[in-house]
Design a protein around this motif. Sequence first.
Motif, PDB file in Angstrom:
ATOM      1  N   GLU A   1       0.823  -1.204   0.000  1.00  0.00           N
ATOM      2  CA  GLU A   1       0.000   0.000   0.000  1.00  0.00           C
ATOM      3  C   GLU A   1       0.864   1.264   0.000  1.00  0.00           C
ATOM      4  OE1 GLU A   1      -2.022  -3.007   2.885  1.00  0.00           O
ATOM      5  OE2 GLU A   1       0.009  -2.373   2.315  1.00  0.00           O
TER       6      GLU A   1
ATOM      7  N   ASP B   1       2.794   1.711  -3.380  1.00  0.00           N
ATOM      8  CA  ASP B   1       1.917   2.242  -4.429  1.00  0.00           C
ATOM      9  C   ASP B   1       1.705   3.743  -4.257  1.00  0.00           C
ATOM     10  OD1 ASP B   1       1.696  -0.273  -5.500  1.00  0.00           O
ATOM     11  OD2 ASP B   1      -0.260  -0.715  -4.603  1.00  0.00           O
TER      12      ASP B   1
ATOM     13  N   GLN C   1       4.799   5.490  -5.255  1.00  0.00           N
ATOM     14  CA  GLN C   1       5.227   5.120  -6.603  1.00  0.00           C
ATOM     15  C   GLN C   1       6.639   4.532  -6.603  1.00  0.00           C
ATOM     16  OE1 GLN C   1       4.616   8.400  -9.290  1.00  0.00           O
ATOM     17  NE2 GLN C   1       2.398   8.398  -9.021  1.00  0.00           N
TER      18      GLN C   1
END
Length: 226
Positions: free
Chosen positions: A33, A36, A39
Amino acid sequence: MNTLLEHLKNKRLVWQGNQQEHCLTSNSTGYVELDDALQGGFPQSGMIDIHTPIGIGELRLLLPALRYRQQHKRLLVFIAAPMQINGEMLAHFGLSLEQVLIVQPNSAEHALWSAEQCLKSGCCHSVLMWHQQLEIAQTKRLQLAAEQGDALHFVLRQSRQVSLSLPVSLAMKLNAHEQGVAVQITKRKGGWPAQPFNINMTHTWPELALSQRASNVLSFPQAKVS
């Protein structure tokens, strides 16, 4: 005006909107999580400002990244920790205690000095410092020291402080959550803040997370149609 802008860019005091994110080297945080949202993960070097209550899982959030960075065979330093660092826990999670240094300075000024020396020495891959009052000038010195020593500097401070935007690589706010921690990214170098999200730690730390609550919604039986 162009000369002034060039001077500010050389001093890293301005950020251009067309600056590319992929120019920044990052490493996985150990949590999908968070990777993401960032990035890729935490930056390779620089300063990360973390606003968090003490004891909600902030150290557990950083442990996977610290374990990964320890493969560089450099020191992991804890400075002015408000609690006893549990060596058995660090060893159980795969960190080499021979590469861990704990510093308990006598004052906040000594903590800042210790952090700067460790960061720019090139001997440390990561420095964690608990510190409540940071000024912009102090932050710039620490950020520069981290970049010089190719180190990552985590500063943990409680959220009751006045929210002052510091010149750091990354800034986050943490809150307690039943399955882990709730995260809000408030600043990210080379990118934009992300929407708040939760990090689930039940797979790695099942004994320190609450199980999912059963739904308290009762369904009414359907009436029989004659």
